[in-house]
Design a protein around this motif. Structure first.
Motif, PDB file in Angstrom:
ATOM      1  N   GLU A 197       1.738  71.587  39.755  1.00 55.88           N
ATOM      2  CA  GLU A 197       0.334  71.562  39.340  1.00 55.88           C
ATOM      3  C   GLU A 197      -0.095  70.097  39.294  1.00 55.88           C
ATOM      4  OE1 GLU A 197      -1.582  74.111  38.807  1.00 55.88           O
ATOM      5  OE2 GLU A 197      -0.144  75.777  38.696  1.00 55.88           O
ATOM      6  N   LEU A 198      -1.353  69.830  39.611  1.00 58.55           N
ATOM      7  CA  LEU A 198      -1.863  68.470  39.635  1.00 58.55           C
ATOM      8  C   LEU A 198      -3.002  68.299  38.631  1.00 58.55           C
ATOM      9  CD1 LEU A 198      -1.911  67.947  43.520  1.00 58.55           C
ATOM     10  CD2 LEU A 198      -0.120  67.282  41.885  1.00 58.55           C
ATOM     11  N   PRO A 199      -3.296  67.071  38.228  1.00 58.46           N
ATOM     12  CA  PRO A 199      -4.399  66.833  37.290  1.00 58.46           C
ATOM     13  C   PRO A 199      -5.742  67.011  37.990  1.00 58.46           C
ATOM     14  CG  PRO A 199      -3.493  64.757  38.050  1.00 58.46           C
ATOM     15  CD  PRO A 199      -2.604  65.823  38.617  1.00 58.46           C
ATOM     16  N   TYR A 200      -6.816  66.936  37.221  1.00 55.28           N
ATOM     17  CA  TYR A 200      -8.126  66.968  37.859  1.00 55.28           C
ATOM     18  C   TYR A 200      -8.517  65.557  38.284  1.00 55.28           C
ATOM     19  CZ  TYR A 200      -9.928  65.813  33.140  1.00 55.28           C
ATOM     20  OH  TYR A 200     -10.170  65.230  31.917  1.00 55.28           O
ATOM     21  N   ARG A 201      -9.501  65.452  39.149  1.00 52.40           N
ATOM     22  CA  ARG A 201      -9.879  64.171  39.737  1.00 52.40           C
ATOM     23  C   ARG A 201     -10.217  63.137  38.671  1.00 52.40           C
ATOM     24  NH1 ARG A 201     -11.255  67.990  43.395  1.00 52.40           N
ATOM     25  NH2 ARG A 201     -10.990  67.513  45.624  1.00 52.40           N
ATOM     26  N   GLY A 233      -0.501  56.788  24.183  1.00 51.67           N
ATOM     27  CA  GLY A 233       0.496  57.481  23.367  1.00 51.67           C
ATOM     28  C   GLY A 233       0.775  58.902  23.790  1.00 51.67           C
ATOM     29  N   PHE A 234       0.092  59.400  24.819  1.00 54.19           N
ATOM     30  CA  PHE A 234       0.324  60.775  25.277  1.00 54.19           C
ATOM     31  C   PHE A 234       1.734  60.880  25.826  1.00 54.19           C
ATOM     32  CE2 PHE A 234       0.045  64.597  27.784  1.00 54.19           C
ATOM     33  CZ  PHE A 234      -0.881  65.388  27.111  1.00 54.19           C
ATOM     34  N   ASN A 235       2.478  61.879  25.396  1.00 46.78           N
ATOM     35  CA  ASN A 235       3.888  62.007  25.775  1.00 46.78           C
ATOM     36  C   ASN A 235       4.057  62.746  27.091  1.00 46.78           C
ATOM     37  OD1 ASN A 235       6.712  63.771  25.377  1.00 46.78           O
ATOM     38  ND2 ASN A 235       6.831  61.622  24.831  1.00 46.78           N
ATOM     39  N   CYS A 236       4.803  62.155  28.001  1.00 43.50           N
ATOM     40  CA  CYS A 236       5.110  62.741  29.302  1.00 43.50           C
ATOM     41  C   CYS A 236       6.613  62.674  29.535  1.00 43.50           C
ATOM     42  CB  CYS A 236       4.366  61.993  30.409  1.00 43.50           C
ATOM     43  SG  CYS A 236       2.558  62.076  30.291  1.00 43.50           S
ATOM     44  N   THR A 237       7.047  63.145  30.688  1.00 48.19           N
ATOM     45  CA  THR A 237       8.479  63.158  31.002  1.00 48.19           C
ATOM     46  C   THR A 237       8.706  62.621  32.410  1.00 48.19           C
ATOM     47  OG1 THR A 237       8.867  65.090  29.590  1.00 48.19           O
ATOM     48  CG2 THR A 237      10.536  64.597  31.259  1.00 48.19           C
ATOM     49  N   ILE A 238       9.643  61.693  32.533  1.00 47.73           N
ATOM     50  CA  ILE A 238      10.076  61.207  33.833  1.00 47.73           C
ATOM     51  C   ILE A 238      11.386  61.905  34.194  1.00 47.73           C
ATOM     52  CG2 ILE A 238      11.297  59.232  32.814  1.00 47.73           C
ATOM     53  CD1 ILE A 238      10.714  57.647  35.345  1.00 47.73           C
ATOM     54  N   CYS A 264       3.366  65.735  32.829  1.00 45.57           N
ATOM     55  CA  CYS A 264       2.702  65.749  31.525  1.00 45.57           C
ATOM     56  C   CYS A 264       2.103  67.126  31.285  1.00 45.57           C
ATOM     57  CB  CYS A 264       1.598  64.693  31.463  1.00 45.57           C
ATOM     58  SG  CYS A 264       2.087  63.046  32.058  1.00 45.57           S
ATOM     59  N   TYR A 265       2.219  67.608  30.061  1.00 48.34           N
ATOM     60  CA  TYR A 265       1.680  68.939  29.734  1.00 48.34           C
ATOM     61  C   TYR A 265       0.213  68.788  29.345  1.00 48.34           C
ATOM     62  CZ  TYR A 265       1.549  73.764  28.175  1.00 48.34           C
ATOM     63  OH  TYR A 265       1.242  75.093  28.046  1.00 48.34           O
ATOM     64  N   THR A 266      -0.663  69.088  30.285  1.00 47.04           N
ATOM     65  CA  THR A 266      -2.102  68.990  30.048  1.00 47.04           C
ATOM     66  C   THR A 266      -2.784  70.254  30.548  1.00 47.04           C
ATOM     67  OG1 THR A 266      -2.462  67.899  32.189  1.00 47.04           O
ATOM     68  CG2 THR A 266      -2.107  66.465  30.282  1.00 47.04           C
ATOM     69  N   TRP A 293       2.304  72.102  32.895  1.00 49.29           N
ATOM     70  CA  TRP A 293       2.944  70.853  33.275  1.00 49.29           C
ATOM     71  C   TRP A 293       2.331  70.405  34.596  1.00 49.29           C
ATOM     72  CZ3 TRP A 293       5.848  67.739  30.449  1.00 49.29           C
ATOM     73  CH2 TRP A 293       6.483  68.269  29.324  1.00 49.29           C
ATOM     74  N   ARG A 294       1.836  69.176  34.629  1.00 46.68           N
ATOM     75  CA  ARG A 294       1.185  68.644  35.819  1.00 46.68           C
ATOM     76  C   ARG A 294       1.777  67.281  36.160  1.00 46.68           C
ATOM     77  NH1 ARG A 294      -3.414  71.806  36.554  1.00 46.68           N
ATOM     78  NH2 ARG A 294      -3.891  73.076  34.709  1.00 46.68           N
ATOM     79  N   VAL A 295       1.849  66.993  37.451  1.00 42.86           N
ATOM     80  CA  VAL A 295       2.365  65.697  37.889  1.00 42.86           C
ATOM     81  C   VAL A 295       1.219  64.702  37.887  1.00 42.86           C
ATOM     82  CG1 VAL A 295       3.467  64.404  39.740  1.00 42.86           C
ATOM     83  CG2 VAL A 295       4.211  66.738  39.240  1.00 42.86           C
ATOM     84  N   HIS A 296       1.234  63.791  36.916  1.00 41.94           N
ATOM     85  CA  HIS A 296       0.181  62.796  36.765  1.00 41.94           C
ATOM     86  C   HIS A 296       0.535  61.465  37.421  1.00 41.94           C
ATOM     87  CE1 HIS A 296      -2.867  64.489  33.897  1.00 41.94           C
ATOM     88  NE2 HIS A 296      -1.909  65.400  33.784  1.00 41.94           N
TER      89      HIS A 296
END
Length: 278
Positions: free
Chosen positions: A144-148, A155-160, A225-227, A231-234
């Motif tokens: 899934e991808l983010p919006y444009r 501070g938003f938590n993501c995962t590498i 990142c969970y947005t 889960w989306r690849v930001h």
């Protein structure tokens, strides 16, 4: 293969398997741990080699964004000869056959037309068109991808995730690694004692605590990142500091996916282009 920069000068390492001298405080994706099997289904191992199937080796990560397309970093492209690459999807243990993998050759490479080899200029993104489509075997998913133009708050938590180096001795993990990274907003990351002018708004900074970071071999892989309830690849791993990968106030820097969606869709949905993407 994470390219390493000190402010405006690039000190990149060209071969992912070549160890470099850096000191770390924790091991794995620098400060990470083994991912659970079948979790990050869009994660890809991009491998370089030749027509000899036995000679391929991991150089970078990537993300499945379509049954025929992989997203990775432009600096991961060592040659524009597509025959020198393959991708492995459904991978978990890099050095063992798990039975979940699909090994697919690359048919075409499309590098962003704004990429000029200078990490400070940004545009560190490329798409790989596969020779055969990925099929759903239960171990692969389209990211899934983010919006444009979406930008995440400070501070938003993501995962590498990735198979990047784990320690100063150049140890390569066998199991896919994951680690939490907090987003550092552009107004902070672009301060002189952080990344300064090297950090662009078309990038995402994450980490910088001096403990957890991406490292060489993670390049091209996803920042997930969970947005918006998924889960989306930001981000696409782009660069980090020279020397130690996990330096304080030098977070891992990613290409911001939301800034390149129009280009990506034009490549995937548009007419055939030459291999340079220009």
């Amino acid at each position: 293969m994470i390219w390493l920069v000190t402010f405006l000068s690039c000190i990149g390492l060209l071969c992912a398997e070549e160890p470099f001298d850096h000191n770390v405080h924790n091991e794995r994706v620098i400060g990470g741990h083994d991912a659970k099997p079948n979790t990050w289904k869009w994660q890809v191992s991009l491998q370089h080699g030749s027509s000899d199937e036995e000679s391929f080796y991991h150089i970078c990560g990537g993300s499945v964004i379509d049954s025929l397309y992989i997203m990775t970093a432009a600096h991961c492209i060592l040659s524009m000869d597509a025959k020198q690459y393959r991708v492995v999807v459904g991978e978990y243990n890099l050095f063992e056959y798990d039975g979940s993998e699909q090994f697919i050759r690359v048919e075409k490479i499309v590098v962003h037309p704004g990429w000029n080899g200078d990490l400070a200029n940004g545009n560190d993104i490329a798409l790989l068109k596969l020779a055969n489509p990925i099929y759903d075997n239960g171990y692969v998913a389209i990211a899934e991808l983010p919006y444009r133009e979406q930008m995440l708050p400070h501070g938003f938590n993501c995962t590498i995730t990735g198979w990047g180096l784990m320690d100063y001795e150049g140890s390569i993990p066998t199991i896919l690694q994951e680690a939490p990274l907090d987003v550092v907003e552009h107004s902070v990351c672009s301060q002189y004692d952080w990344w300064g002018s090297v950090a662009l708004k078309t990038m995402v900074c994450a980490g910088g605590d001096g403990i957890i970071s991406g490292c060489q071999g993670d390049s091209g892989g996803p920042l997930s990142c969970y947005t918006d309830r998924a889960w989306r690849v930001h981000g696409v791993v782009s660069y980090g500091p020279a020397g130690m990968c996990n330096q304080y106030k030098k977070p891992t820097v990613f290409t911001r996916v939301s800034s390149f969606l129009d280009w990506m869709y034009s490549v995937m949905d548009g007419p055939e282009e030459d291999d340079s993407g220009k």
